[in-house]
Design a protein around this motif. Structure first.
Motif, PDB file in Angstrom:
ATOM      1  N   ARG A  61      14.629   0.827  -6.174  1.00  0.00           N
ATOM      2  CA  ARG A  61      14.092   1.417  -4.941  1.00  0.00           C
ATOM      3  C   ARG A  61      12.580   1.227  -4.874  1.00  0.00           C
ATOM      4  O   ARG A  61      12.021   1.017  -3.798  1.00  0.00           O
ATOM      5  CB  ARG A  61      14.477   2.900  -4.861  1.00  0.00           C
ATOM      6  N   ASP A  62      11.929   1.277  -6.038  1.00  0.00           N
ATOM      7  CA  ASP A  62      10.473   1.054  -6.071  1.00  0.00           C
ATOM      8  C   ASP A  62      10.146  -0.367  -5.607  1.00  0.00           C
ATOM      9  O   ASP A  62       9.234  -0.561  -4.788  1.00  0.00           O
ATOM     10  CB  ASP A  62       9.950   1.307  -7.494  1.00  0.00           C
ATOM     11  N   ARG A  63      10.898  -1.343  -6.099  1.00  0.00           N
ATOM     12  CA  ARG A  63      10.647  -2.740  -5.679  1.00  0.00           C
ATOM     13  C   ARG A  63      10.895  -2.900  -4.183  1.00  0.00           C
ATOM     14  O   ARG A  63      10.119  -3.544  -3.478  1.00  0.00           O
ATOM     15  CB  ARG A  63      11.586  -3.696  -6.446  1.00  0.00           C
ATOM     16  N   THR A  64      11.955  -2.247  -3.698  1.00  0.00           N
ATOM     17  CA  THR A  64      12.302  -2.357  -2.270  1.00  0.00           C
ATOM     18  C   THR A  64      11.189  -1.753  -1.414  1.00  0.00           C
ATOM     19  O   THR A  64      10.701  -2.378  -0.460  1.00  0.00           O
ATOM     20  CB  THR A  64      13.631  -1.599  -2.016  1.00  0.00           C
ATOM     21  N   VAL A  65      10.760  -0.530  -1.771  1.00  0.00           N
ATOM     22  CA  VAL A  65       9.738   0.161  -0.964  1.00  0.00           C
ATOM     23  C   VAL A  65       8.415  -0.624  -0.998  1.00  0.00           C
ATOM     24  O   VAL A  65       7.744  -0.781   0.029  1.00  0.00           O
ATOM     25  CB  VAL A  65       9.537   1.606  -1.482  1.00  0.00           C
ATOM     26  N   THR A  66       8.072  -1.130  -2.169  1.00  0.00           N
ATOM     27  CA  THR A  66       6.815  -1.881  -2.290  1.00  0.00           C
ATOM     28  C   THR A  66       6.849  -3.105  -1.372  1.00  0.00           C
ATOM     29  O   THR A  66       5.866  -3.400  -0.676  1.00  0.00           O
ATOM     30  CB  THR A  66       6.589  -2.297  -3.770  1.00  0.00           C
ATOM     31  N   LYS A  67       7.979  -3.774  -1.336  1.00  0.00           N
ATOM     32  CA  LYS A  67       8.127  -4.967  -0.478  1.00  0.00           C
ATOM     33  C   LYS A  67       8.015  -4.559   1.006  1.00  0.00           C
ATOM     34  O   LYS A  67       7.296  -5.203   1.774  1.00  0.00           O
ATOM     35  CB  LYS A  67       9.486  -5.614  -0.754  1.00  0.00           C
ATOM     36  N   TRP A  68       8.668  -3.465   1.381  1.00  0.00           N
ATOM     37  CA  TRP A  68       8.583  -3.000   2.777  1.00  0.00           C
ATOM     38  C   TRP A  68       7.121  -2.714   3.150  1.00  0.00           C
ATOM     39  O   TRP A  68       6.664  -3.081   4.219  1.00  0.00           O
ATOM     40  CB  TRP A  68       9.375  -1.705   2.965  1.00  0.00           C
ATOM     41  N   ILE A  69       6.430  -2.001   2.252  1.00  0.00           N
ATOM     42  CA  ILE A  69       5.041  -1.618   2.556  1.00  0.00           C
ATOM     43  C   ILE A  69       4.182  -2.876   2.727  1.00  0.00           C
ATOM     44  O   ILE A  69       3.383  -2.988   3.665  1.00  0.00           O
ATOM     45  CB  ILE A  69       4.466  -0.679   1.458  1.00  0.00           C
ATOM     46  N   GLU A  70       4.396  -3.863   1.840  1.00  0.00           N
ATOM     47  CA  GLU A  70       3.611  -5.101   1.936  1.00  0.00           C
ATOM     48  C   GLU A  70       3.901  -5.816   3.261  1.00  0.00           C
ATOM     49  O   GLU A  70       2.980  -6.248   3.958  1.00  0.00           O
ATOM     50  CB  GLU A  70       3.950  -6.034   0.763  1.00  0.00           C
TER      51      GLU A  70
END
Ligand code: IPD
Ligand code: CA
Ligand code: CA
Ligand code: CA
Length: 259
Positions: free
Chosen positions: A8-17
């Protein structure tokens, strides 16, 4: 770190970027600006687009979760059961409109009321601060160390404009007098980050909404700092809060002066 949190951390980080790339690209385009409750309470097409985009992605990837978003595209909640996301699409909208800097995109995830992941992204400086339960706080992937425990007399105080304008909390002046200096950035998220870094001893603010303060709880917890209401109770994310985010020594002094 548990596999599901890491994913979920990788997913959220990608969304934010991805989403913030659009904010930067569109930075010089004409904004549609609307007043909400007052002339200093603004919302732009970009606030709305960012929240809609995040809500769409959360609902697709995590359909059972509930979402509380400032601009109203999420759910209204009456309890903190299950997984709840807090979304502040642009924290510091006035800065976004008038300064084109000093604003952040913020997200926080709670499981049964326990904060597990928090994100504060300083868009113009390209700095993503993230906190993960049990894993500490990082800035662009670099682990941040716990800041020094400072008293008010060794640090600065940040606050928000409602305290100054409404002048309800006369005691705040006493607190300010004890500190080395007073700062008002106009983004609760970026002020939270300053406390996390140790460049501000305490941030005190009145009438903050759940999405303004939700990410800060885990940042403070992971760095050995304090996050309470003025009455020293834990924050309540089902209502507005008067908050103190601070180094433990400064927090103790503030509690004595405010209560
Ligand atoms: C605001 C900012 C500001 C705080 C206000 C918030 P917004 O958030 O965090 O610093 O003083 O109370 O509403 O509306 O720009 O997301
Ligand atoms: Ca707002
Ligand atoms: Ca906000
Ligand atoms: Ca906002």
């Amino acid at each position: 770190m548990p596999e599901n949190i890491m994913h979920r951390d990788r997913t959220v980080t990608k969304w934010i970027e991805e989403i913030s790339r659009v904010i930067v690209q569109e930075k010089d385009a004409q904004l549609d600006i609307e007043q909400k409750t007052a002339a200093n309470d603004l919302v732009t097409n970009m606030d709305k687009w960012v929240e809609k985009e995040l809500v769409k992605r959360i609902r697709t990837a995590y359909p059972k979760d509930r979402i509380v978003g400032e601009e109203g595209f999420g759910d209204s909640i009456k309890d903190m059961s299950g997984t709840v996301w807090f979304v502040d699409p642009i924290d510091g909208t006035l800065n976004f409109v008038l300064q084109n800097e000093n604003f952040a995109l913020m997200l926080a995830i709670f499981e049964d009321g326990v904060p597990v992941q928090s994100y504060i992204y300083d868009i113009t400086l390209n700095k993503l601060y993230s906190a993960i339960k049990g894993e500490g706080v990082s800035c662009n992937g670099q682990q941040m160390s716990k800041p020094k425990d400072v008293s008010l007399c060794d640090g600065m105080l940040a606050t928000n404009s409602s305290i100054m304008i409404e002048d309800k909390y006369d005691k705040v002046r006493k607190i300010a007098r004890k500190s080395l200096g007073l700062r008002l950035v106009g983004s609760a998220g970026l002020e939270t980050v300053e406390v996390a870094k140790g460049s501000i001893a305490a941030y005190i603010a009145t009438n903050l909404k759940p999405w303004d303060v939700a990410p800060g709880i885990l940042f403070m917890e992971e760095l050995g700092l304090k996050a309470t209401q003025f009455n020293n109770e834990p924050l309540d994310l089902l209502k507005n809060n008067n908050i103190v985010f601070a180094a433990p020594k400064a927090h103790e002094e503030i509690m004595r002066l405010i209560n």
